[in-house]
Design a protein around this motif. Structure first.
Motif, short mmCIF file in Angstrom:
data_model
loop_
_atom_site.label_atom_id
_atom_site.label_comp_id
_atom_site.label_asym_id
_atom_site.label_seq_id
_atom_site.Cartn_x
_atom_site.Cartn_y
_atom_site.Cartn_z
N ILE A 1 0.84 -1.20 0.00
CA ILE A 1 0.00 0.00 0.00
C ILE A 1 0.88 1.25 0.00
CG2 ILE A 1 -1.73 1.31 1.29
CD1 ILE A 1 -2.82 -1.37 2.35
N GLU A 2 1.92 1.25 0.82
CA GLU A 2 2.83 2.40 0.88
C GLU A 2 3.57 2.60 -0.46
OE1 GLU A 2 1.83 1.00 4.89
OE2 GLU A 2 2.50 -0.01 3.06
N THR B 1 1.10 3.93 -3.01
CA THR B 1 0.77 5.32 -2.70
C THR B 1 1.86 6.25 -3.23
OG1 THR B 1 -0.49 4.69 -0.72
CG2 THR B 1 0.28 6.97 -0.85
N LYS C 1 -6.89 5.72 -6.73
CA LYS C 1 -7.35 6.23 -5.42
C LYS C 1 -8.42 5.31 -4.83
CE LYS C 1 -6.18 10.99 -6.58
NZ LYS C 1 -6.69 12.31 -7.03
N LEU D 1 -6.57 2.10 -3.61
CA LEU D 1 -5.80 2.31 -2.39
C LEU D 1 -6.69 2.49 -1.16
CD1 LEU D 1 -3.00 4.67 -3.78
CD2 LEU D 1 -2.66 2.35 -2.88
N GLU D 2 -7.80 3.22 -1.34
CA GLU D 2 -8.72 3.42 -0.22
C GLU D 2 -9.32 2.08 0.23
OE1 GLU D 2 -12.76 5.94 0.99
OE2 GLU D 2 -11.90 6.15 -1.03
N MET E 1 -7.99 -0.92 -0.25
CA MET E 1 -6.93 -1.72 0.35
C MET E 1 -6.67 -1.29 1.79
SD MET E 1 -4.27 -1.84 -2.88
CE MET E 1 -2.95 -2.70 -2.04
N GLU E 2 -6.62 0.02 2.00
CA GLU E 2 -6.36 0.55 3.34
C GLU E 2 -7.48 0.16 4.31
OE1 GLU E 2 -4.53 1.71 6.29
OE2 GLU E 2 -3.50 2.41 4.47
N ASN E 3 -8.72 0.26 3.87
CA ASN E 3 -9.86 -0.07 4.74
C ASN E 3 -9.94 -1.56 5.05
OD1 ASN E 3 -10.63 2.61 4.78
ND2 ASN E 3 -12.13 2.40 3.13
N ARG F 1 -7.03 -3.54 5.15
CA ARG F 1 -5.63 -3.92 5.33
C ARG F 1 -5.47 -5.20 6.15
NH1 ARG F 1 -0.38 -1.12 5.69
NH2 ARG F 1 -1.30 0.87 5.06
N GLN G 1 -2.75 -8.51 6.59
CA GLN G 1 -2.03 -8.71 7.85
C GLN G 1 -2.27 -10.09 8.45
OE1 GLN G 1 -3.63 -5.31 9.92
NE2 GLN G 1 -1.93 -3.97 9.33
N ALA H 1 -9.67 -6.85 0.04
CA ALA H 1 -8.42 -6.12 -0.17
C ALA H 1 -7.76 -6.53 -1.48
CB ALA H 1 -7.46 -6.37 1.00
#
Length: 329
Positions: free
Chosen positions: A152-153, A156, A186, A189-190, A192-194, A196, A200, A273
């Protein structure tokens, strides 16, 4: 003896390779018959006893890491790759600031591996899965040596670079296309972040990090090998599978159905994700960022390839992403 003179070589390149050849002659026990650069810092070397691939590294620690990793891979049962060798040379190879490793040469098949056929795509995926299964057994030993795979980083940052290149991109791509591609990124990424936590909770392995077709090598016996571990990191196997999917989608006409026929990917398609991540235009951003950084847009062949990736496939990609959005609604 040497074979690196081409019409495009600069005199400085020839002078460097003359000196490098002379150095290798002083270090190898065998007599060198031929030396051919494959790409930057990668050289094919033929001696009167064997063929080798010589690869250069900026630091000795990077070379030692590659030597250790490939040795561990083989020891733990992943045989379909190369080993670094020390026996052909008198001492550590170090020349004009570069540390060189001497690798086994895998004679290539006359039919070069590509993602054009389902058989190759499936075989490449199965080999990657074997690689992950093997590295899962020893990744804990490399946690302090390898970076974490932060997808994700990384993506981004890739979007940020693409955004900063907008003043240049406008000369090549019409605005509606640029806006659409950035909106895909965008949205991806949003999502994926939500979600995440999906990444993990996955077990960690050692990721290959560069699953392009040229890192799958079929030998003369027909066996497929995985090569080039310069970008290895620690993370969930799905990160490599996402990159693999991004690489093969242009060859399957951006078909979700054909993508899901690969069982290694199908099992991830219920993870939000992963589905969000499939929409990220990683290939487009990577190639435009590189082309602008290197100013290689004057190279007609490269420019045509990147434009094909961006525009010729745009509507097929858009249809694919619209299908992903339907799945997630």
């Amino acid at each position: 003896m040497r074979a690196f003179n081409t019409a495009n070589n600069k005199k400085g390149d020839d002078d460097y390779f003359d000196r490098l050849l002379s150095y290798f002659q002083s270090q190898f026990y065998d007599r060198i018959l031929q030396m051919i650069p494959i790409r930057k810092s990668v050289i094919f070397l033929r001696t009167d006893k064997n063929d080798y691939v010589i690869k250069g590294y900026h630091t000795n620690s990077r070379l030692r890491l590659q030597e250790a990793f490939t040795a561990t891979l083989k020891k733990e049962g992943f045989k379909k790759t190369y080993l670094f060798l020390t026996s052909p040379v008198r001492d550590q190879l170090f020349f004009e600031g570069t540390y060189f490793g001497c690798m086994e040469y895998i004679p290539p098949n006359k039919n070069v591996f590509s993602f054009h056929t389902h058989k190759n795509r499936q075989e490449g995926m199965e080999l990657l899965e074997q690689f992950h299964q093997t590295t899962a057994s020893f990744e804990s030993r490399y946690r302090t040596l390898l970076p974490k795979g932060l997808l994700i980083e990384k993506w981004t940052e890739r979007l940020n670079v693409f955004s900063n290149n907008l003043p240049y991109l406008g000369y090549f791509i019409n605005e509606p296309f640029i806006s659409e591609m950035m909106s895909w990124a965008k949205w991806s990424l949003e999502g994926m972040e939500n979600n995440r936590v999906c990444f993990q909770k996955e077990p960690t392995v050692i990721l290959h990090g560069d699953v392009a077709h040229h890192n799958f090598l079929r030998d003369t016996e027909g066996q497929l090998h995985l090569i080039d571990f310069d970008l290895i990191s620690i993370g969930p196997a799905s990160f490599d599978y996402l990159q693999y999917a991004n690489r093969i989608l242009p060859f399957i006409d951006w078909s979700f159905e054909r993508l899901s026929s690969l069982k290694q990917i199908k099992k991830y398609l219920h993870e939000e994700a992963f589905v969000f991540a499939l929409a990220y235009p990683a290939d487009i951003f990577r190639e435009w960022n590189r082309m602008i950084r290197e100013k290689s847009y004057t190279d007609h062949t490269k420019y045509k390839q990147v434009m094909d990736l961006t525009i010729s496939q745009f509507y097929a990609r858009k249809k694919f992403i619209d299908h992903l959005k339907e799945l997630l609604d």
